[in-house]
Structure formats: structure tokens, C-alpha cells
Design an enzyme around this catalytic site. Structure first.
Site, PDB file in Angstrom:
ATOM      1  N   ARG A  74       0.748  -0.972   0.053  1.00 20.73           N
ATOM      2  CA  ARG A  74      -0.177   0.042   0.200  1.00 20.73           C
ATOM      3  C   ARG A  74       0.795   1.263  -0.104  1.00 20.73           C
ATOM      4  O   ARG A  74       1.911   1.350   0.709  1.00 20.73           O
ATOM      5  CB  ARG A  74      -0.808  -0.024   1.433  1.00 20.73           C
ATOM      6  CG  ARG A  74      -2.067  -0.898   1.235  1.00 20.73           C
ATOM      7  CD  ARG A  74      -3.113  -0.625   0.149  1.00 20.73           C
ATOM      8  NE  ARG A  74      -4.167  -1.406   0.169  1.00 20.73           N
ATOM      9  CZ  ARG A  74      -4.376  -2.684  -0.462  1.00 20.73           C
ATOM     10  NH1 ARG A  74      -3.376  -2.917  -1.267  1.00 20.73           N
ATOM     11  NH2 ARG A  74      -5.639  -3.463  -0.211  1.00 20.73           N
TER      12      ARG A  74
ATOM     13  N   HIS B 134      -1.909   0.090  -9.598  1.00 24.46           N
ATOM     14  CA  HIS B 134      -2.356  -0.750  -8.620  1.00 24.46           C
ATOM     15  C   HIS B 134      -2.796  -2.188  -9.483  1.00 24.46           C
ATOM     16  O   HIS B 134      -4.185  -2.219  -9.275  1.00 24.46           O
ATOM     17  CB  HIS B 134      -3.353  -0.208  -7.780  1.00 24.46           C
ATOM     18  CG  HIS B 134      -3.616  -1.009  -6.532  1.00 24.46           C
ATOM     19  ND1 HIS B 134      -4.014  -0.130  -5.446  1.00 24.46           N
ATOM     20  CD2 HIS B 134      -3.710  -2.186  -6.265  1.00 24.46           C
ATOM     21  CE1 HIS B 134      -4.276  -1.195  -4.196  1.00 24.46           C
ATOM     22  NE2 HIS B 134      -4.121  -2.299  -4.772  1.00 24.46           N
TER      23      HIS B 134
ATOM     24  N   GLU C 138      -4.359   7.510  -4.792  1.00 21.22           N
ATOM     25  CA  GLU C 138      -4.642   6.647  -5.898  1.00 21.22           C
ATOM     26  C   GLU C 138      -6.082   7.090  -6.709  1.00 21.22           C
ATOM     27  O   GLU C 138      -7.012   7.031  -5.925  1.00 21.22           O
ATOM     28  CB  GLU C 138      -4.738   5.061  -5.776  1.00 21.22           C
ATOM     29  CG  GLU C 138      -3.379   4.530  -5.209  1.00 21.22           C
ATOM     30  CD  GLU C 138      -3.146   3.227  -4.948  1.00 21.22           C
ATOM     31  OE1 GLU C 138      -4.282   2.580  -5.243  1.00 21.22           O
ATOM     32  OE2 GLU C 138      -2.230   2.680  -4.677  1.00 21.22           O
TER      33      GLU C 138
HETATM   34  C1  GLV Z   1      -5.212  -5.343  -3.548  1.00 20.21           C
HETATM   35  O1  GLV Z   1      -4.512  -4.572  -3.638  1.00 20.21           O
HETATM   36  C2  GLV Z   1      -5.530  -6.110  -2.511  1.00 20.21           C
HETATM   37  O2  GLV Z   1      -5.519  -5.817  -1.297  1.00 20.21           O
HETATM   38  O3  GLV Z   1      -6.167  -7.284  -2.601  1.00 20.21           O
END
Ligand code: GLV
Length: 321
Positions: free
Chosen positions: A238, A286, A267
């Protein structure tokens, strides 16, 4: 019972949900996430909510939904966007989708490591811009991944898969985790190091921790200052695990060599974020779990969690507060 799904999903899990006789299913049908105001309106009177990392599920949203809400099913492994304690306080079950995205996310972390080490984005741009007018022995030199030292921060499922991939590249693997995991580490050929040591020693540092109050800005200016100037940081966890302003400063000054990031503090990343102008930063949108097969498995799991919660059954994959 009323169900809301905050986006179209991959595969046929949505169709299966819609074919359940006792459910009234509404889907937010746009590509972009529902703005908070629309989400607040949509959740009123709901029994089940299937949501994504882009949706903020906080106490106010739960209260807007009402006391009949039984389950929040997140189609992701990370649940930092969900106030799990507020759900627990209201008797709302929370589900997530661990396991199925582990390998796919580790593949992307490894791809980012290779790309940053061998400067793939710069090299592809160089060709596209027409700069490749002759071959030179000194153009676009990078660093080797094989034989280098990888520092894995967080030896959970994805961190472990990263270690397995590293073994194929003859890397020396160090790890740091909240608690030592000697048996798992032994099987992976990974060695525990306190975080400051790992940062000072590793050629590549790859982050695989959940975002919690303890890991927020775990990689701050002081942590970056411990890393050697040739070090490369990979983040598929993250954005807020890293102090982004400190990272930008470290990349600019050459305190570290490069970063490969699948996640950012905000994001989608704003176009004026300096990271996008740095030649030694790769920023992806992401996409850690973004393979067709994996997103379908995640959707299936999220639907299974949702249905279990609606029918007052234990969730196959529950998140506890
Ligand atoms: C994606 O970022 C997840 O946490 O699955």
C-alpha cells in the site's frame, strides 16, 4: 434481501449472484468507482455490500446503510479502506479474498524488480523516441538481479512467494516480519534481520506488509537513509507504507537508485505527482492482482463471502477486528 455491488466483476460470479431468487442485486455499472455521495445513497436499506479497495467503508457509511446490514464483502486481501472495528461493533461480518492473488501479486513485484533493475521503461522510451541510433556498450546500464540480496519486508503469503521466485534467481534472501518465522523462513532459505539491518544490507527491498497504524510510513526518511545508494525499493503493498515525500527526495538526491511502485499514497496518482517525472521511478496503477484468472477467483470468493454473510453463515474468509 438487498445487495449492492460497487462495480462490474470479472467472470460469471455476478450473474450467479443475480440469479439467487431471494436477492435484489444492484450493480454500479460505471468503470469509475461510485463517488462517496452516491455510495451513501445506494447503501440505504442494504443487507449485503460487495466492495473494492476504492470504496471507503466507514462508520458513517455503515450507519447510512442501517442496522439490517449483515455483511461487507471486500474483493481484495487488504482491507485498510474498511473500518473493520466499526463493522464488528454493528455486528456486520467482513470478508476478504486472501490466497488467490498471492502468486499473481508476487509475479508483479518480481516484474517491477526486474524492470527497475534493468531500466525497462527508460529503455522502451529510448526506442520509441528514436534515440536508438547506434548500439553502445555503455547505454542504459542497470544492475543484476541474479545473485543480489533481496530484503523482504513482511513474510506473509506474498512475501513468501517473492522469496520462492528469488531462489530461482540465486538471490540471497533476508526478511523482516513483525515476528520471526523460523520454520517458514528455513524452507525458503530466508534469513531474519531486524529492519534497520535489512535496509542497510539489501540490494532490493520489497514491501509485503498490510497497511496498519504500525506500518504507516514504515519506510520513512530515516529508513531510506539506511539504504545504500544502489538500492532499489519495490512496493506492491500500500502506498502509505512509504513516506512518499521522503521517497521522492531520496530518488531525486540519489540516496537510493530507483523505485518500482504499484501503489501510491493517493490513487489514482495525481498527474502532478513528482514521481511521474523521475526517470528512476516506475509507477503502475495498482495492478498487482490484475490477471484475468485471479480477478475471477477473487470475484468468486467475494460472492461466496457475501452469500454466507447474507445467510448468517460463517464467512469462508472472514476478517476479524
Ligand atoms: C489489492 O490491493 C488487495 O489488497 O487485494
Amino acid at each position: 434481501m438487498k445487495v449492492y455491488v460497487t462495480r462490474k466483476l470479472s467472470g460469471d460470479s455476478l450473474a450467479r449472484l443475480q440469479s439467487e431468487p431471494d436477492l435484489e442485486v444492484t450493480v454500479w455499472n460505471q468503470e469509475a468507482p461510485p463517488p462517496p455521495h452516491d455510495l451513501h445513497r445506494a447503501v440505504r436499506g442494504l443487507h449485503g455490500l460487495l466492495c473494492l479497495v476504492t470504496d471507503r467503508i466507514d462508520a458513517a457509511l455503515l450507519d447510512a446503510a442501517g442496522p439490517q446490514l449483515k455483511v461487507v464483502s471486500q474483493m481484495a486481501v487488504g482491507v485498510n479502506n474498511v473500518d473493520v472495528a466499526a463493522c464488528a461493533a454493528r455486528g456486520v461480518a467482513v470478508g476478504n479474498t486472501p490466497g488467490v492473488l498471492t502468486e499473481t501479486t508476487a509475479d508483479l513485484a518480481f516484474a517491477l524488480m526486474l524492470a527497475a533493475a534493468r531500466r525497462l521503461l527508460e529503455a522502451a522510451d529510448y526506442v520509441r523516441k528514436g534515440d536508438w541510433t547506434f548500439w553502445s556498450p555503455t547505454t542504459l546500464l542497470g544492475v543484476d538481479v541474479y545473485g543480489a540480496t533481496l530484503g523482504i519486508v513482511g513474510l506473509g503469503a506474498t512475501g513468501q512467494e517473492m522469496a520462492r521466485r528469488a531462489a530461482g534467481f540465486d538471490m540471497r534472501v533476508l526478511y523482516w516480519s513483525r515476528r520471526e518465522k523460523p520454520e517458514i523462513a528455513q524452507g525458503l532459505g530466508a534469513t531474519y534481520r531486524p529492519l534497520p539491518d535489512l535496509l542497510a544490507t539489501a540490494d532490493f527491498v520489497s514491501l509485503h506488509v498490510a497497511l496498519t497504524p504500525e506500518t504507516h510510513h514504515l519506510i520513512d526518511a530515516a529508513a531510506l537513509a539506511r539504504m545504500p545508494p544502489h538500492a532499489i525499493l519495490i512496493n506492491t503493498a500500500r502506498g502509505d507504507v512509504v513516506d512518499e515525500a521522503a521517497l521522492i527526495a531520496a530518488l531525486r538526491s540519489g540516496q537510493i537508485a530507483a523505485a518500482g511502485l504499484d501503489v501510491t499514497a493517493v490513487e489514482p496518482v495525481p498527474l502532478n505527482n513528482p514521481l511521474l517525472l523521475l526517470p528512476n521511478a516506475i509507477v503502475l496503477p495498482h495492478i498487482g492482482s490484475a490477471s484475468r484468472a485471479t480477478r475471477t477467483k477473487m470475484a468468486d470468493m467475494a460472492v461466496a463471502n457475501l452469500l454466507a454473510g447474507l445467510h448468517d453463515q460463517p464467512l469462508p474468509h472472514a476478517v476479524r477486528a
